[in-house]
Scaffold this motif. Structure first.
Motif: not given
Length: 369
Positions: A143-152, A285-292, A310-321
């Motif tokens: 509950x104390x964590x925070x998640x913010x995307x890289x700035x642009x 579009x331009x987002x950081x997409x995280x698949x858990x 297709x997702x990789x072309x659309x997003x800024x970055x794709x992360x898989x956890x």
């Protein structure tokens, strides 16, 4: 390194995961302050950290939240310590020398360093192996964590001391002074965090991890500019349900909204459905997409591979956890995981609190893991 130092370093890492820019110089000052005051009293550790680790006003709320969660969920000391006269303080010190309890500490309370060490041990524990008591502790830390995307850099500009000349403001300033020469005014582009999109697998194979990952998503939604979807046999948007301030109420709302708990997995079809409905609206579009997800796929792996490209072309970055990545000898041999990896920018673990902290750093752009 003493055990207390290792535990306090874990607290500093938790602060960074919550969005406090606690760099190495501040952490060194924190450890030095605790070394002088001693790690036994909660109030001493609290004020040592608050005065050395916080750099701006917004850090104070985050600091209190993380301190309360990390040190056994106890409430933080008051913002302002009560003034104590010199004579009264001398009496308190005398009682301490005789073995009496110090003011501000509960009787028989364990040392703060011991509480921190307990939380530090839990950071690396696999969510699937936690006891009920440990799970409750981890929930407080999540509950104390925070998640913010890289700035642009955005198209909007703001006045600044350095940057490009602002012709409109400069001309207005010249006119205000009757055409007399004046120093040109400048502006620069503002920065804003990128949108973060979380796709959380709630299928049967992810049952030991789904609760922790959704609580991580709840912390992310609280930070703003985050969209959350669950994937299993259906795609369900749960951003509104996770917007409840209370984590338990949010989880109860998600439980009612998601119809496919512990079912099968159709990652390819659901990712394609996400792109068809939400990708075209600009959510990804331009987002950081995280698949858990653990990457188990019941459908055609080629469908998943096509959707991931297709997702990789659309997003800024794709992360898989993937929670399974931390297991000894793990290799991404599952058909779904193998099909998705070529379109993944960063492949990380997702099995523990420490892994989710690293994931938050990757999303923030502070770590490339």
């Amino acid at each position: 390194m003493f055990p207390a130092d290792a535990a306090l370093l874990g607290f500093a890492r938790a602060l960074r995961a919550a969005g406090v820019e606690a760099g190495s110089e501040r952490v060194h000052a924190f450890l030095s302050a605790v070394d002088v005051l001693g790690p036994e009293r909660r109030a001493d550790v609290y004020w040592a950290g608050r005065l050395t680790l916080c750099g701006e006003r917004d850090d104070l709320e985050r600091y209190d939240r993380v301190f309360g969660a990390f040190f056994d969920g106890a409430a933080a000391p008051p913002r302002r310590p009560a003034p104590v006269r010199r004579v009264a303080r001398a009496r308190l010190i005398a009682r301490d020398a005789e073995g009496g309890a110090r003011a501000g500490d509960a009787p028989d309370a364990p040392p703060v360093a011991a509480l921190a060490a307990s939380s530090e041990v839990l950071r690396d524990r696999d969510f699937a192996e936690l006891t009920d008591a440990e799970r409750a502790e981890v929930r407080r830390l999540l509950a104390a964590l925070s998640l913010r995307g890289a700035t642009r850099r955005s198209a909007r500009r703001r006045p600044a001391g350095r940057g490009d000349i602002d012709p409109h403001r400069t001309v207005r300033e010249l006119l205000r002074h009757g055409g007399e020469p004046a120093r040109p005014l400048r502006h620069t582009r503002t920065e804003r965090p990128r949108r973060v999109v979380l796709l959380v697998d709630v299928s049967g194979s992810m049952a030991p991890y789904a609760d922790a990952l959704l609580r991580f998503a709840h912390a992310a939604v609280r930070g703003g500019r985050t969209e959350v979807f669950t994937i299993g046999t259906r795609l369900t948007r749960v951003t509104r349900e996770l917007s409840h301030r209370d984590p338990d109420l949010a989880m109860a709302a998600v439980a009612e909204a998601v119809p496919d708990w512990r079912g099968g997995t159709r990652l390819g079809e659901l990712l394609r459905a996400f792109l068809d409905r939400w990708g075209q609206r600009g959510t990804a579009r331009g987002a950081i997409v995280v698949v858990l997800s653990d990457g188990w796929e019941r459908g055609d792996p080629e469908t998943l591979a096509t959707a991931m490209r297709r997702l990789h072309r659309l997003a800024h970055r794709v992360v898989w956890a993937n929670p399974l990545k931390a297991r000894p000898g793990y290799a991404p041999l599952a058909a779904g995981m193998a099909a998705a990896l070529p379109s993944v920018d960063t492949f990380v673990e997702g099995h523990s609190l420490a892994a989710l902290e690293r994931l938050a750093a990757v999303v923030r752009g502070a770590e490339d893991a």
